[in-house]
Design an enzyme around this catalytic site. Structure first.
Site, PDB file in Angstrom:
ATOM      1  N   LYS A  52       0.847  -1.204   0.000  1.00 42.80           N
ATOM      2  CA  LYS A  52       0.000   0.000   0.000  1.00 42.80           C
ATOM      3  C   LYS A  52       0.875   1.244   0.000  1.00 42.80           C
ATOM      4  O   LYS A  52       0.607   2.221  -0.711  1.00 42.80           O
ATOM      5  CB  LYS A  52      -0.939  -0.019   1.219  1.00 42.80           C
ATOM      6  N   GLN A  96      -4.933  -1.948   9.477  1.00 44.05           N
ATOM      7  CA  GLN A  96      -4.775  -3.282   8.877  1.00 44.05           C
ATOM      8  C   GLN A  96      -5.346  -4.355   9.814  1.00 44.05           C
ATOM      9  O   GLN A  96      -4.965  -4.436  10.981  1.00 44.05           O
ATOM     10  CB  GLN A  96      -3.282  -3.533   8.598  1.00 44.05           C
ATOM     11  N   ASP A 119     -11.569   2.055   3.790  1.00 47.92           N
ATOM     12  CA  ASP A 119     -11.862   0.620   3.663  1.00 47.92           C
ATOM     13  C   ASP A 119     -13.372   0.382   3.554  1.00 47.92           C
ATOM     14  O   ASP A 119     -13.803  -0.721   3.226  1.00 47.92           O
ATOM     15  CB  ASP A 119     -11.349  -0.137   4.904  1.00 47.92           C
TER      16      ASP A 119
END
Ligand code: NAD
Length: 283
Positions: A52, A96, A119
């Site tokens: 990322k 994460q 997200d």
């Protein structure tokens, strides 16, 4: 004869588009920034976070990485999220997952400001997806939709079957197909007649997490087959679809690796750009 849906090519096109828009924003004095939080030492998570970061750098997006110790407390993590929620240069925040067991994942997801939740896991964003009026879509289902659009695959009126009902992939995937007027069935571990349901699918999406789970006898002649699965077997990445036999029946099919995988990061970049534009009131 099947056509391979190439995630590398399509994700590169998405990234090019994002890169150009990030540069245009910059010319207007607007930066685009993503904060990625990782807690602990999970090796797979470290690889994802690193990828990322690299993608951000390539696209001109500022990336801040917060690598926290495994022993980080809930209060410390929530305090960091609060700081990032208030930080103007940060448009998107991603924590994460999975988190170490002593941390409350739901509380962490809920703490991220919905407008920075790139997200799309926050209940507000999940609700918006349900309503069909949303800014962010979870990156993996968004990537699948981008692939279908890129290939010009019509969804309206098609029989769509999604295997898997997770909050991250299966459920939002089904909603996105429904919003495009597909007739959608969600299958899961308790589905009784899985093979028969799958045999009806014009578009079949596998998000199960079991190597080679979808076999040729489950697939209709001419179906579009999307393999979301990423399974590590003897150091190799294997999808949920038995590609070797299913490709003989499919009209379109995604490979693993090089299919849905590369799309996920591209769509995260897209969501971060969307966040920056929204926060700066740019259309
Ligand atoms: P998950 O474990 O949360 O969900 C798996 C789903 O499969 C469950 O809903 C379960 O009901 C269903 N399932 C399990 N056994 C089944 C069976 N025998 N018959 C029918 N359904 C069954 O997993 P997830 O997070 O949704 O991920 C699914 C797969 O996609 C995994 O391989 C994961 O690694 C992969 N994944 C890939 C990406 C990507 O970027 N390509 C992103 C996220 C997840």
């Amino acid at each position: 004869m099947y056509k391979l849906i190439d995630g590398k090519v399509i994700s590169a096109a998405v990234k090019e588009r994002v890169k150009a828009e990030v540069a245009t924003l910059k010319e207007q004095g607007i930066t685009t920034g993503l904060a990625v939080i990782i807690v602990g030492e999970d090796p797979a998570s470290k690889v994802y976070v690193n990828n990322k970061k690299k993608a951000c750098e390539a696209l001109g997006i500022i990336s801040e990485e917060y690598a926290l110790l495994e022993t980080t407390t809930q209060e410390e993590l929530l305090s960091l999220i609060d700081t990032l929620n208030k930080k103007e240069s940060i448009n998107g925040i991603l924590c994460q997952l999975p988190l170490p067991k002593h941390l409350d994942e739901t509380a962490v997801i809920n703490a991220i400001l919905p407008e920075k939740d790139v997200d799309a896991f926050h209940p507000i964003n999940v609700g918006k997806i349900m309503q069909g009026d949303f800014d962010f879509v979870p990156c993996t289902p968004a990537g699948v939709m981008e692939m279908l659009a890129f290939e010009g695959i019509e969804i309206a009126g098609k029989t769509c079957v999604v295997i898997g009902r997770s909050n991250i992939v299966g459920k939002p995937m089904a909603m996105l197909l429904l919003h495009k007027n597909g007739t959608v069935t969600i299958c899961h571990s308790r589905t009784k007649n899985l093979k028969e349901v799958c045999q009806n699918a014009d578009i079949l999406v596998a998000a199960v997490g079991r190597p080679n789970f979808v076999t040729a006898d489950m697939v209709k002649e001419g179906a579009v087959v999307i393999d979301v699965g990423i399974n590590r077997v003897d150091g190799k990445l294997i999808g949920d679809v038995n590609f070797g036999e299913v490709c003989e029946k499919a009209s379109y099919i995604t490979p693993v690796p090089g299919g849905v995988g590369p799309m996920t990061i591209a769509m995260l970049m897209q969501n971060t750009l969307t966040a920056a534009k929204k926060q700066n009131k740019v259309n």
